[in-house]
Design an enzyme around this catalytic site. Structure first.
Site, PDB file in Angstrom:
ATOM      1  N   LYS A  53       0.842  -1.205   0.000  1.00  0.00           N
ATOM      2  CA  LYS A  53       0.000   0.000   0.000  1.00  0.00           C
ATOM      3  C   LYS A  53       0.879   1.257   0.000  1.00  0.00           C
ATOM      4  O   LYS A  53       0.588   2.231  -0.699  1.00  0.00           O
ATOM      5  CB  LYS A  53      -0.947  -0.028   1.204  1.00  0.00           C
ATOM      6  CG  LYS A  53      -2.065  -1.048   1.027  1.00  0.00           C
ATOM      7  CD  LYS A  53      -2.773  -1.397   2.326  1.00  0.00           C
ATOM      8  CE  LYS A  53      -3.745  -2.555   2.108  1.00  0.00           C
ATOM      9  NZ  LYS A  53      -4.296  -3.102   3.347  1.00  0.00           N
ATOM     10  N   GLN A  97      -4.243  -1.776   9.876  1.00  0.00           N
ATOM     11  CA  GLN A  97      -4.013  -3.039   9.170  1.00  0.00           C
ATOM     12  C   GLN A  97      -4.479  -4.209  10.042  1.00  0.00           C
ATOM     13  O   GLN A  97      -4.065  -4.333  11.194  1.00  0.00           O
ATOM     14  CB  GLN A  97      -2.521  -3.182   8.819  1.00  0.00           C
ATOM     15  CG  GLN A  97      -2.176  -4.469   8.092  1.00  0.00           C
ATOM     16  CD  GLN A  97      -2.830  -4.571   6.708  1.00  0.00           C
ATOM     17  OE1 GLN A  97      -2.763  -3.649   5.907  1.00  0.00           O
ATOM     18  NE2 GLN A  97      -3.479  -5.701   6.439  1.00  0.00           N
ATOM     19  N   ASP A 120     -10.667   3.158   4.355  1.00  0.00           N
ATOM     20  CA  ASP A 120     -10.781   1.700   4.305  1.00  0.00           C
ATOM     21  C   ASP A 120     -12.257   1.260   4.350  1.00  0.00           C
ATOM     22  O   ASP A 120     -12.568   0.102   4.071  1.00  0.00           O
ATOM     23  CB  ASP A 120     -10.031   1.116   5.516  1.00  0.00           C
ATOM     24  CG  ASP A 120      -9.285  -0.154   5.175  1.00  0.00           C
ATOM     25  OD1 ASP A 120      -9.093  -0.421   3.972  1.00  0.00           O
ATOM     26  OD2 ASP A 120      -8.904  -0.882   6.109  1.00  0.00           O
TER      27      ASP A 120
END
Ligand code: NAD
Length: 287
Positions: A53, A97, A120
């Site tokens: 990412k 994450q 997200d």
């Protein structure tokens, strides 16, 4: 029949070009969209996802920062960092994450991210908006990326019998809602489903997110079905496996995603698109 490959890498590349242009026209390097990543512990898969990412963020001209905590970090410390990112006017997107170590709450911590920085798409606000069919909220990146991929191949989902295998918060559940929104008729399957094969056999569209290598066999696929494989399992020999037995399935399906190179790149680019969207909405840029 040999299926057309749903090439996530190629579709991501064309989206990357659009994003880069927008970054150049709306921001300077000092004001570029800024992504903040919360990473806990030393899980090699998580570290690798974060690296991917960050590499993409860099390629697109974004600013990015990883806050990497030790495995035994307290929840309060992580909360404090998320709160600081939430309050930081230079931070456009925060993501935590997953998975997190067992002593940390994998729902509550991502949910602490401010809704307008939730690139997200995993907060209660984003999930609630999805359930209520509200537009304008961020969406969970994997199902969003899958819809973008199907759209790139002009696949009309109206009236299709869709089967989603897996009911996780990050893929299966939101995927089923997004497919319903596209007028598919959705069946959700999971570990307690009786006779999974029979559901798959009548599906026009199959989305698998089980994390079980080669779970879906080629002879389960209805001729002409569209097959989307989210599975990503690395075995000790370093080989990456999807949840679909790709060779035989690609002989029967009309369209199929490869693993890797299908859903993965679309997930990453969705996070980038939503980070850019956040930056444009919140700071507008110079253009
Ligand atoms: P998860 O473990 O949270 O959920 C898996 C789901 O699959 C569960 O709901 C379970 O009921 C169901 N399931 C598992 N085995 C099954 C079986 N044999 N039959 C029927 N249902 C079964 O997983 P997740 O986070 O949704 O991820 C699923 C897979 O997708 C993993 O391989 C993960 O690495 C991958 N993934 C890939 C991306 C990407 O961007 N490429 C993103 C997210 C997840």
């Amino acid at each position: 029949m040999t299926a057309t490959i749903l090439d996530g890498k190629a579709v991501s590349l064309s989206i990357q070009n659009d994003i880069r242009e927008k970054v150049l026209s709306h921001f300077s390097p000092e004001t570029a969209p800024r992504l903040c990543v919360i990473l806990v512990g030393e899980n090699p898969a998580s570290a690798s996802y974060v690296r991917t990412k960050c590499k993409m963020a860099e390629k697109l001209g974004f600013r990015h920062e990883v806050f990497h905590f030790d495995e035994d970090v307290s929840s309060a410390e992580v909360e404090e960092r998320i709160d600081a990112c939430n309050a930081d006017p230079e931070c456009d997107a925060v993501f935590v994450q997953l998975p997190l170590p067992k002593h940390l709450d994998a729902v509550a911590l991502p949910n602490r991210v401010r809704a307008d920085k939730d690139a997200d798409g995993l907060t209660r606000a984003a999930m609630g908006a999805l359930l209520l069919g509200e537009s304008n909220a961020f969406e969970p990146c994997t199902p969003r990326g899958i819809i973008r991929l199907l759209d790139a191949y002009h696949l009309d989902l109206t009236g299709l019998d869709a089967v989603v295998i897996g009911r996780s918060n990050i893929v299966g559940k939101p995927m089923s809602l997004m497919l319903q929104r596209r007028n598919a008729t959705v069946t959700m399957c999971h570990t307690r489903t009786k006779d999974l094969a029979s559901h798959v056999r009548r599906a026009d569209l199959i989305v698998v997110a089980a994390g079980s290598p080669e779970l879906v066999k080629g002879d389960w696929i209805k001729p002409g079905a569209i097959v989307v494989d989210c599975g990503f399992t690395k075995t000790p020999d370093g080989v990456i496996h999807g949840d679909v037995d790709f060779g035989p399935a690609s002989e029967v399906a009309s369209y199929i995603t490869p693993v890797p190179g299908g859903v993965g790149p679309m997930t990453v680019i969705s996070l980038m698109e939503q980070t850019l969207e956040s930056a444009l909405k919140r700071r507008g840029g110079k253009a």
